[in-house]
Design an enzyme around this catalytic site. Structure first.
Site, mmCIF file in Angstrom:
data_model
loop_
_atom_site.group_PDB
_atom_site.id
_atom_site.type_symbol
_atom_site.label_atom_id
_atom_site.label_comp_id
_atom_site.label_asym_id
_atom_site.label_seq_id
_atom_site.Cartn_x
_atom_site.Cartn_y
_atom_site.Cartn_z
ATOM 1 N N LYS A 59 0.859 -1.182 0.000
ATOM 2 C CA LYS A 59 0.000 0.000 0.000
ATOM 3 C C LYS A 59 0.894 1.231 0.000
ATOM 4 O O LYS A 59 1.715 1.419 0.900
ATOM 5 C CB LYS A 59 -0.898 -0.016 1.236
ATOM 6 C CG LYS A 59 -1.734 1.249 1.366
ATOM 7 C CD LYS A 59 -2.772 1.118 2.464
ATOM 8 C CE LYS A 59 -3.558 2.411 2.620
ATOM 9 N NZ LYS A 59 -4.569 2.324 3.678
ATOM 10 N N GLU A 66 7.344 -6.800 1.049
ATOM 11 C CA GLU A 66 6.142 -6.716 1.890
ATOM 12 C C GLU A 66 5.195 -7.887 1.611
ATOM 13 O O GLU A 66 4.638 -8.474 2.533
ATOM 14 C CB GLU A 66 5.398 -5.389 1.633
ATOM 15 C CG GLU A 66 6.121 -4.157 2.141
ATOM 16 C CD GLU A 66 5.950 -3.945 3.652
ATOM 17 O OE1 GLU A 66 5.280 -4.753 4.314
ATOM 18 O OE2 GLU A 66 6.509 -2.952 4.158
ATOM 19 N N LYS A 120 -2.156 -1.482 -3.838
ATOM 20 C CA LYS A 120 -3.038 -0.320 -3.780
ATOM 21 C C LYS A 120 -2.236 0.950 -3.902
ATOM 22 O O LYS A 120 -1.229 1.062 -3.217
ATOM 23 C CB LYS A 120 -3.763 -0.361 -2.433
ATOM 24 C CG LYS A 120 -4.595 0.843 -2.109
ATOM 25 C CD LYS A 120 -5.207 0.689 -0.746
ATOM 26 C CE LYS A 120 -6.027 1.935 -0.454
ATOM 27 N NZ LYS A 120 -6.501 1.990 0.894
ATOM 28 N N SER A 142 -10.308 5.556 -4.304
ATOM 29 C CA SER A 142 -11.270 6.650 -4.420
ATOM 30 C C SER A 142 -10.845 7.718 -5.429
ATOM 31 O O SER A 142 -11.671 8.214 -6.197
ATOM 32 C CB SER A 142 -11.501 7.279 -3.044
ATOM 33 O OG SER A 142 -10.281 7.748 -2.501
ATOM 34 N N TYR A 149 -15.054 1.044 -6.453
ATOM 35 C CA TYR A 149 -16.316 1.757 -6.246
ATOM 36 C C TYR A 149 -17.208 1.633 -7.480
ATOM 37 O O TYR A 149 -18.355 2.057 -7.459
ATOM 38 C CB TYR A 149 -16.044 3.230 -5.899
ATOM 39 C CG TYR A 149 -15.152 3.338 -4.679
ATOM 40 C CD1 TYR A 149 -15.687 3.192 -3.407
ATOM 41 C CD2 TYR A 149 -13.773 3.504 -4.803
ATOM 42 C CE1 TYR A 149 -14.881 3.226 -2.281
ATOM 43 C CE2 TYR A 149 -12.950 3.545 -3.688
ATOM 44 C CZ TYR A 149 -13.510 3.404 -2.428
ATOM 45 O OH TYR A 149 -12.705 3.426 -1.317
HETATM 46 C C1 PBG Z 1 -7.232 3.552 5.800
HETATM 47 C C2 PBG Z 1 -7.595 3.263 4.393
HETATM 48 C C3 PBG Z 1 -7.457 4.157 3.354
HETATM 49 C C4 PBG Z 1 -7.987 3.548 2.231
HETATM 50 C C5 PBG Z 1 -8.421 2.268 2.606
HETATM 51 N N1 PBG Z 1 -8.153 2.108 3.961
HETATM 52 C C6 PBG Z 1 -6.969 5.563 3.339
HETATM 53 C C7 PBG Z 1 -5.627 5.859 3.846
HETATM 54 O O1 PBG Z 1 -4.758 5.001 3.980
HETATM 55 O O2 PBG Z 1 -5.410 7.032 4.158
HETATM 56 C C8 PBG Z 1 -8.065 4.209 0.889
HETATM 57 C C9 PBG Z 1 -9.156 3.773 0.001
HETATM 58 C C10 PBG Z 1 -9.458 4.702 -1.128
HETATM 59 O O3 PBG Z 1 -8.855 5.770 -1.315
HETATM 60 O O4 PBG Z 1 -10.355 4.337 -1.871
HETATM 61 N N2 PBG Z 1 -6.474 2.662 6.486
#
Ligand code: PBG
Length: 325
Positions: free
Chosen positions: A196, A234, A249, A275, A314
């Site tokens: 991530k 990771e 991600k 998102s 989404y």
């Molecule tokens: C928080 C989390 C995030 C997302 C999923 N879990 C945001 C972040 O790490 O700040 C992001 C998902 C998205 O942007 O659609 N642990």
């Protein structure tokens, strides 16, 4: 001309093209992220995510039923926690009667076959908007991991099929697996957000949950955008510690990472189309600058082609509708 090969032969008609297509996109490969909020009859629009809503538990059930009917069999839950319940310990995250736990229980009661996945991280519960416990301006690893393990057990107890730790603390997958085993949750899966990145593309999500970091950024725990070998480190570590599914991600800007991971592992690979990636398509489509439906199918197919077995997006519902034709 006399040619020995005419590659256009395989592109001549829809029947031929679909016969030789290497990648298929199906509703069952999609995971629908859903935002839960307190109240009843609530479908609260999220400004930076046009067409997406925060749902009260009753509306969540309706949405999940609709998704199920379209062939989307997995949901990934996120809870929007009222400010007065936030602190720096994640206490509310462990509340057996908390919003997340109630949402899981009600979903599994109404749709026992639905695969319910839950976000595990402290940011929605944190006064600082960070994924872990803060001490002297630092996000402390080991104390956070203890809470994440208890949080996972609490979700499993409520009926979650998978917990999805999104925090990027070291050692959390092992700790979660051990806690689940010790408490007798031998059937709960772990979908690890293994690679991530510290991406700006999470902006709209943080609006949805009101979870933007109060100070600094997330670069001491989420990965540096510049790195790819680190993603493999990771991923290998998470598999070693007991992850059932690993995730990359964001997705579209990280297709190279998805590809590299897919070539190296034997567990299913998931990608999170985040998102900001959703918002970009929605915004361009609203301006009339691109065809939204074509963009959705092209982009999701590209994520699959790169190597993702599963996609959290989404667009899950819209894509499933489009795939139904
Ligand atoms: C928080 C989390 C995030 C997302 C999923 N879990 C945001 C972040 O790490 O700040 C992001 C998902 C998205 O942007 O659609 N642990």
């Amino acid at each position: 001309m006399i040619l020995s090969k005419r590659y256009r032969i395989l592109r001549r008609s829809p029947a031929i093209r679909s016969m030789v297509a290497e990648t298929h996109l199906e509703p069952a490969q999609l995971i629908a992220p859903l935002f839960v909020t307190e109240g009843k009859d609530i479908r609260e629009p999220i400004l930076s995510m046009p067409g997406y809503f925060r749902l009260s538990v009753d509306e969540l059930i309706k949405e999940a039923k609709e998704l199920w009917g379209l062939g989307v069999k997995s949901v990934l839950l996120f809870a929007k926690i009222p400010d007065e319940l936030k602190d720096n310990t994640g206490k509310e995250a462990l509340n057996p009667e908390g919003l997340m736990q109630r949402a899981i229980r009600t979903l599994k009661h109404n749709l026992p076959e639905l695969c319910v996945m839950t976000d595990v991280a402290l940011d929605p519960y944190s006064t600082y908007g960070h994924d872990g416990i803060v001490e002297n301006g630092e996000i402390v690893n080991d104390k956070t991991v203890e809470v994440l393990a208890q949080m996972s057990v609490s979700h499993a107890e409520a009926g979650a099929d998978f917990v999805a730790p999104s925090d990027m603390m070291d050692g959390r997958i092992g700790a979660i697996r051990q806690a689940l085993e010790q408490q007798g949750y031998h059937q709960t899966g772990i979908m690890a957000y293994s690679a991530k990145y510290a991406s700006c593309l999470y902006g709209p999500f943080r609006d949805a949950l009101d979870s933007a970091p109060g100070f600094g950024d997330k670069k001491t725990y989420q990965m540096d955008v510049a790195n790819s070998r680190e993603a493999l480190k990771e991923v290998f570590q998470d598999i070693e510690e007991g992850a059932d599914i690993v995730m990359v991600k964001p997705a579209v800007a990280y297709l190279d990472i998805i590809h590299a991971v897919k070539q190296q592992v034997l567990v299913p690979v998931s990608a999170y189309h985040v998102s900001g990636e959703y918002a970009m398509i929605k915004a361009a489509a609203q301006m009339g600058w691109l065809d939204e439906e074509k963009a959705i199918l092209e982009i999701l197919t590209s994520i699959r082609r790169a190597g993702a077995d599963l996609i959290a997006t989404y667009f899950a519902k819209q894509a499933a509708q489009l795939l139904q034709g």
